[in-house]
Every structure is written in structure tokens, then in C-alpha cells.
Design a protein around this motif. Structure first.
Motif, mmCIF file in Angstrom:
data_model
loop_
_atom_site.group_PDB
_atom_site.id
_atom_site.type_symbol
_atom_site.label_atom_id
_atom_site.label_comp_id
_atom_site.label_asym_id
_atom_site.label_seq_id
_atom_site.Cartn_x
_atom_site.Cartn_y
_atom_site.Cartn_z
ATOM 1 N N LEU A 11 0.839 -1.194 0.000
ATOM 2 C CA LEU A 11 0.000 0.000 0.000
ATOM 3 C C LEU A 11 0.878 1.249 0.000
ATOM 4 N N ALA A 12 1.910 1.248 0.808
ATOM 5 C CA ALA A 12 2.827 2.386 0.882
ATOM 6 C C ALA A 12 3.480 2.630 -0.473
ATOM 7 N N SER A 13 3.913 1.576 -1.107
ATOM 8 C CA SER A 13 4.530 1.696 -2.428
ATOM 9 C C SER A 13 3.524 2.224 -3.450
ATOM 10 N N HIS A 14 2.325 1.684 -3.408
ATOM 11 C CA HIS A 14 1.272 2.086 -4.338
ATOM 12 C C HIS A 14 0.916 3.564 -4.157
ATOM 13 N N ALA A 15 0.882 4.017 -2.913
ATOM 14 C CA ALA A 15 0.485 5.393 -2.608
ATOM 15 C C ALA A 15 1.662 6.368 -2.629
ATOM 16 N N PRO A 18 5.522 6.649 3.044
ATOM 17 C CA PRO A 18 6.144 5.698 3.969
ATOM 18 C C PRO A 18 5.110 4.885 4.757
ATOM 19 N N VAL A 19 5.493 3.701 5.154
ATOM 20 C CA VAL A 19 4.654 2.837 5.979
ATOM 21 C C VAL A 19 4.269 3.564 7.265
ATOM 22 N N GLU A 20 5.208 4.290 7.858
ATOM 23 C CA GLU A 20 4.926 5.013 9.104
ATOM 24 C C GLU A 20 3.806 6.030 8.927
ATOM 25 N N ASN A 39 -1.865 -14.909 9.298
ATOM 26 C CA ASN A 39 -0.533 -14.756 9.885
ATOM 27 C C ASN A 39 -0.307 -13.334 10.419
ATOM 28 N N ASN A 40 -1.415 -12.614 10.664
ATOM 29 C CA ASN A 40 -1.455 -11.314 11.336
ATOM 30 C C ASN A 40 -0.908 -10.144 10.514
ATOM 31 N N TYR A 41 -0.787 -10.310 9.194
ATOM 32 C CA TYR A 41 -0.424 -9.185 8.343
ATOM 33 C C TYR A 41 -1.643 -8.287 8.154
ATOM 34 N N ARG A 42 -1.398 -6.991 8.096
ATOM 35 C CA ARG A 42 -2.476 -6.065 7.762
ATOM 36 C C ARG A 42 -2.775 -6.212 6.273
#
Length: 151
Positions: A11-15, A18-20, A39-42
């Protein structure tokens, strides 16, 4: 949510952010929390992409988080009257005009300061450094509107 399923890094790359930033927008309640995989990934969907793009467009227009939050509320209630949206934007335009005036005053002050040193010389004789030192005594009166930077 649509069938698209992205991890936070995707998502960060697409947008292009940064992830933060995404995590920050989630903490601020601007971006809804993502579903979690086994596996608890968003996992983010198309709605997250669109909302994040909207937020980023607003932020590129120098809107505050509160302004963005209010615009998102209206975006989430598409049948509501947009008079308050117009008012919010009018207020933001006034804020931008005020900032332009402040920046022009700052530019004038910097140009005046620059004129105090027209040649290369020893730093002890630099008119700019002396002007800045003299401004420390006058800072509250002359720099009060700039006080630590532009908002």
C-alpha cells in the motif's frame, strides 16, 4: 471492500508514502484499520487506497489533519449538504493568503539582511552575522509573526 488485498508495504509503495505515514493516519483515525490475515499481516483494499490518496491530496494542499478529518466525514456522508465543505475551503484559502503575506514579509526581511554584507570578508566583520545578532534583541517585536517557522 474489494477483492484487492495489499500488505502495508505494498500500500505504501502504491500510494508513494512511507509505511509510518499509513500507521500514523490509522492512529489518527483518518485511515480505517486494516483487516488481519491469518498470519497477522495487515491487509488493505481498494477503499484504503482511495482514502489514502484523498488524504494525501488534502495534505499536498497543506490542509491540517483536522481539516482532512472533517472532509473525510463529509466524504463518508455523500448525501449531506456541502456548505460546510465550502466554508472549510474558504477558511483554508484565507489561511494560505495569510501565510503568503507572512512569507513575503520574511522574504523582505531576508533581502534586507542580505544587503548588510556585499563582499566576502572575515566572519567577524560579516554584516549578516551582526544583523542576526542584533535581531536577537528585537526578535519578539520583529519576528513575532514568524515565531519559529511557518505553520
Amino acid at each position: 471492500m474489494s477483492a484487492i488485498s495489499l500488505k502495508i508495504g505494498e500500500l505504501a509503495s502504491h500510494a508513494g508514502c512511507p509505511v509510518e505515514t499509513i500507521r500514523y493516519y490509522e492512529r489518527e483515525g483518518l485511515l480505517p484499520l486494516a483487516a488481519r490475515s491469518q498470519n497477522n499481516y495487515r491487509l488493505y483494499g481498494q477503499a484504503h487506497i482511495e482514502r489514502l490518496q484523498f488524504i494525501r491530496h488534502c495534505r499536498s494542499l497543506d490542509m491540517t489533519l483536522d481539516e482532512v478529518r472533517r472532509l473525510l466525514q463529509f466524504r463518508d456522508l455523500p448525501e449531506d449538504n456541502c456548505a460546510e465543505v465550502n466554508s472549510l475551503l474558504d477558511h483554508h484559502i484565507e489561511h494560505v493568503a495569510d501565510r503568503i503575506s507572512e512569507l513575503k514579509a520574511l522574504q523582505t526581511q531576508l533581502k534586507q539582511l542580505r544587503k548588510q554584507c556585499q563582499k566576502t570578508q572575515a566572519a567577524k566583520d560579516c554584516g549578516i552575522l551582526q544583523g542576526l545578532a542584533d535581531m536577537e534583541d528585537e526578535a519578539p517585536a520583529n519576528l513575532g509573526s514568524h515565531g519559529g517557522g511557518v505553520h
